[in-house]
Design a protein around this motif. Structure first.
Motif, mmCIF file in Angstrom:
data_model
loop_
_atom_site.group_PDB
_atom_site.id
_atom_site.type_symbol
_atom_site.label_atom_id
_atom_site.label_comp_id
_atom_site.label_asym_id
_atom_site.label_seq_id
_atom_site.Cartn_x
_atom_site.Cartn_y
_atom_site.Cartn_z
ATOM 1 N N UNK A 2 0.826 -1.210 0.000
ATOM 2 C CA UNK A 2 0.000 0.000 0.000
ATOM 3 C C UNK A 2 0.858 1.256 0.000
ATOM 4 N N UNK A 3 0.299 2.307 -0.527
ATOM 5 C CA UNK A 3 0.977 3.590 -0.536
ATOM 6 C C UNK A 3 0.475 4.469 0.596
ATOM 7 N N UNK A 4 1.142 5.599 0.756
ATOM 8 C CA UNK A 4 0.753 6.578 1.769
ATOM 9 C C UNK A 4 0.614 7.940 1.102
ATOM 10 N N UNK A 5 -0.426 8.658 1.489
ATOM 11 C CA UNK A 5 -0.685 9.992 0.946
ATOM 12 C C UNK A 5 -0.845 10.968 2.103
ATOM 13 N N UNK A 6 -0.132 12.086 2.028
ATOM 14 C CA UNK A 6 -0.287 13.157 3.011
ATOM 15 C C UNK A 6 -0.839 14.381 2.304
ATOM 16 N N UNK A 7 -2.013 14.828 2.737
ATOM 17 C CA UNK A 7 -2.636 16.032 2.194
ATOM 18 C C UNK A 7 -2.459 17.151 3.208
ATOM 19 N N UNK A 8 -1.683 18.162 2.846
ATOM 20 C CA UNK A 8 -1.406 19.273 3.755
ATOM 21 C C UNK A 8 -1.816 20.581 3.104
ATOM 22 N N UNK A 26 -11.547 19.541 0.063
ATOM 23 C CA UNK A 26 -12.736 18.758 -0.301
ATOM 24 C C UNK A 26 -12.622 18.121 -1.682
ATOM 25 N N UNK A 27 -11.966 18.806 -2.610
ATOM 26 C CA UNK A 27 -11.815 18.241 -3.951
ATOM 27 C C UNK A 27 -10.827 17.083 -3.924
ATOM 28 N N UNK A 28 -9.711 17.261 -3.213
ATOM 29 C CA UNK A 28 -8.740 16.170 -3.106
ATOM 30 C C UNK A 28 -9.316 14.984 -2.333
ATOM 31 N N UNK A 29 -10.082 15.277 -1.278
ATOM 32 C CA UNK A 29 -10.633 14.209 -0.457
ATOM 33 C C UNK A 29 -11.644 13.363 -1.226
ATOM 34 N N UNK A 30 -12.199 13.925 -2.285
ATOM 35 C CA UNK A 30 -13.155 13.170 -3.104
ATOM 36 C C UNK A 30 -12.477 12.190 -4.051
ATOM 37 N N UNK A 31 -11.170 12.250 -4.146
ATOM 38 C CA UNK A 31 -10.420 11.344 -5.016
ATOM 39 C C UNK A 31 -10.156 10.049 -4.262
ATOM 40 N N UNK A 39 -1.282 3.475 -6.247
ATOM 41 C CA UNK A 39 -1.097 2.087 -5.815
ATOM 42 C C UNK A 39 -2.465 1.428 -5.669
ATOM 43 N N UNK A 40 -2.471 0.103 -5.457
ATOM 44 C CA UNK A 40 -3.761 -0.596 -5.355
ATOM 45 C C UNK A 40 -4.548 -0.149 -4.128
ATOM 46 N N UNK A 41 -3.853 0.087 -3.038
ATOM 47 C CA UNK A 41 -4.486 0.601 -1.822
ATOM 48 C C UNK A 41 -3.586 1.683 -1.234
ATOM 49 N N UNK A 42 -4.167 2.529 -0.384
ATOM 50 C CA UNK A 42 -3.366 3.619 0.191
ATOM 51 C C UNK A 42 -4.001 4.121 1.477
ATOM 52 N N UNK A 43 -3.157 4.608 2.368
ATOM 53 C CA UNK A 43 -3.593 5.297 3.574
ATOM 54 C C UNK A 43 -3.451 6.795 3.351
ATOM 55 N N UNK A 44 -4.478 7.552 3.719
ATOM 56 C CA UNK A 44 -4.485 8.990 3.486
ATOM 57 C C UNK A 44 -4.538 9.723 4.825
ATOM 58 N N UNK A 72 3.056 13.369 -1.313
ATOM 59 C CA UNK A 72 2.728 14.476 -0.424
ATOM 60 C C UNK A 72 2.169 15.622 -1.258
ATOM 61 N N UNK A 73 0.942 16.007 -0.992
ATOM 62 C CA UNK A 73 0.299 17.135 -1.652
ATOM 63 C C UNK A 73 0.332 18.320 -0.682
ATOM 64 N N UNK A 74 0.975 19.408 -1.068
ATOM 65 C CA UNK A 74 1.113 20.570 -0.190
ATOM 66 C C UNK A 74 0.538 21.803 -0.881
ATOM 67 N N UNK A 75 -0.394 22.459 -0.214
ATOM 68 C CA UNK A 75 -0.978 23.705 -0.700
ATOM 69 C C UNK A 75 -0.828 24.760 0.391
ATOM 70 N N UNK A 76 -0.325 25.940 0.022
ATOM 71 C CA UNK A 76 -0.165 26.972 1.033
ATOM 72 C C UNK A 76 0.707 28.102 0.568
ATOM 73 N N UNK A 77 1.378 28.747 1.522
ATOM 74 C CA UNK A 77 2.197 29.899 1.180
ATOM 75 C C UNK A 77 3.546 29.833 1.887
ATOM 76 N N UNK A 78 4.557 30.361 1.218
ATOM 77 C CA UNK A 78 5.911 30.383 1.742
ATOM 78 C C UNK A 78 6.240 31.746 2.326
#
Length: 445
Positions: A2-8, A26-31, A39-44, A72-78
């Motif tokens: 399984x894969x791992x996904x981090x949404x930040x 909400x859009x990413x969580x719908x995926x 991968x075939x399975x993943x933890x988010x 790792x999906x990262x959305x934000x500001x630097x």
């Protein structure tokens, strides 16, 4: 496996917010998790507007320790901390004065991923930079560490009192919601295409080894490249800087206070060598105001030994845009006298002034200056597909799209169309977009 996904997704609350980062979750969580991971399975794991950097570090550390692929999906500001001027991902409680203690140091991300096997980690980024950080990016790559793939964009600050939309990440999420996960290189290209002209001023990130339908990007580090399709490597180092490569220290344990390390710089981000052929194109575009001479400027001056870029950044942060431009103009004039109008030194300061006009909310002046920079580079003998040339035209194109006055847009649009015929850039349809918009402008008063 399984894969791992981090949404930040994180951004400060209140007036310091540059981007509505959490709106993409909400859009990413719908995926489906498997589509996010490939991968075939993943933890988010999802982090929405977290408050504490140590809490983010704990989740990041756990994700990095998991076997199998990590995305790792990262959305934000630097933002930069005021003490060491290192990039941080701003969190919900971050203010300019508290970056060092309330934001996530970027090198913590690098260090947590350091021990992962090469080729098992991918980052997808949609970041906005404040004016100070945007200037910092001229001389420093946003390094994820060796062996990791990075895709995404870094956008300049939105207009004053505006909050941007994470359009790139929303495009990624929308594509993935179809249930099909293309290769990340293809996903990145499709997301960039959906940005259209709104993304021409962005800094695009992609692995140096990633195949792409466009010409090969210029290398920035062993694992990352800045693609010039949206204005990438126009950034040039400050002439006085000599890049080094110190290794950052590991992040502290959760009980320790944040202690950022020294930046990792790249000598490969330098612009073209000094040009022997001078150009006077900077003075040829109609309506471009000349730089103020030192005796004409009322701007604050940089003390001996003080970095003028830091002084300019401070002026921008405090809203003294005219002072910032006047100080940059003084350095531009000094560079013109010492090195000539086609030199990298003079063009660097012209590019700084183009960015300053953008920060001040003056797209006409910013567009005009970027057009002048592009014309000067071409006249100095640089190739139409040179990264710095393409970047200047891309940024001019982006600022042109923000001009509200039809007459001004028509004037600069004609100049932009002429340059686009020589410098089509790496995104298909740029010239056609200008011509189409010009056609619509002809019907307006």
């Amino acid at each position: 496996m399984p894969g791992t996904v981090l949404l930040l997704a994180a951004s400060p609350a209140g007036k310091g917010c540059l981007v509505d980062a959490a709106s993409v979750l909400p859009v990413l969580a719908a995926v489906p998790p498997a589509v996010l991971s490939g991968t075939e399975t993943a933890n988010v794991v999802e982090l929405a507007d977290p408050l504490e950097p140590q809490a983010v570090l704990t989740r990041l550390r756990a994700a990095a320790a998991a076997p199998g692929p990590l995305t790792v999906f990262v959305t934000g500001q630097l933002q930069l901390d005021r003490r060491q001027r290192l990039p941080h991902l701003a969190l919900a409680r971050t203010t300019p004065a508290t970056v060092r203690y309330t934001a996530l140091p970027w090198h913590w991300i690098r260090e947590e991923l350091r021990l992962r096997a090469a080729g098992t980690t991918s980052l997808v980024l949609d970041l906005h930079a404040d004016p100070e950080t945007w200037e910092w990016l001229r001389a420093h790559p946003l390094d994820p560490g060796p062996g990791h793939a990075v895709y995404g964009r870094i956008a300049p600050p939105p207009g004053r009192r505006a909050v941007a939309v994470p359009a790139y990440m929303k495009a990624v999420a929308t594509i993935l919601r179809s249930g099909h996960r293309p290769r990340l290189a293809d996903l990145h290209q499709q997301a960039v295409a959906r940005l259209g002209s709104d993304g021409y001023g962005d800094l695009l990130l992609a692995p140096a080894s990633a195949p792409a339908p466009t010409p090969a990007p210029a290398s920035v580090s062993a694992s990352a490249a800045v693609v010039s399709g949206a204005g990438g490597p126009a950034f040039v180092p400050r002439p006085s800087e000599h890049p080094e490569h110190p290794e950052p220290s590991a992040p502290p344990e959760p009980s320790a206070p944040p202690e950022p390390s020294e930046p990792s710089r790249s000598s490969e981000l330098s612009g073209p060598p000094e040009l022997s052929a001078a150009s006077d194109e900077l003075a040829h575009l109609p309506g471009r105001s000349g730089a103020q001479a030192p005796e004409e400027s009322g701007a604050a001056t940089a003390e001996a030994g003080e970095d003028p870029h830091a002084v300019i950044s401070d002026a921008v942060r405090s809203g003294r845009h005219a002072d910032a431009d006047a100080l940059a103009a003084r350095h531009e004039q000094a560079a013109l006298r010492a090195h000539g109008p086609g030199s990298e030194e003079a063009l660097h300061w012209a590019e700084v002034r183009a960015d300053l006009a953008m920060f001040a909310g003056d797209p006409v002046r910013s567009c005009r200056t970027w057009l002048a920079v592009a014309a000067a580079r071409l006249s100095a003998g640089q190739a139409p597909d040179a990264p710095a040339v393409e970047a200047a035209v891309d940024r001019a194109h982006h600022q042109w799209g923000l001009i509200g006055d039809p007459a001004g847009a028509r004037e600069l649009g004609s100049l932009l169309a002429d340059l686009r015929s020589q410098v089509p850039g790496r995104r298909e349809g740029a010239l056609e977009h200008v011509r189409r918009q010009l056609g619509q402008l002809q019907t307006q008063g």
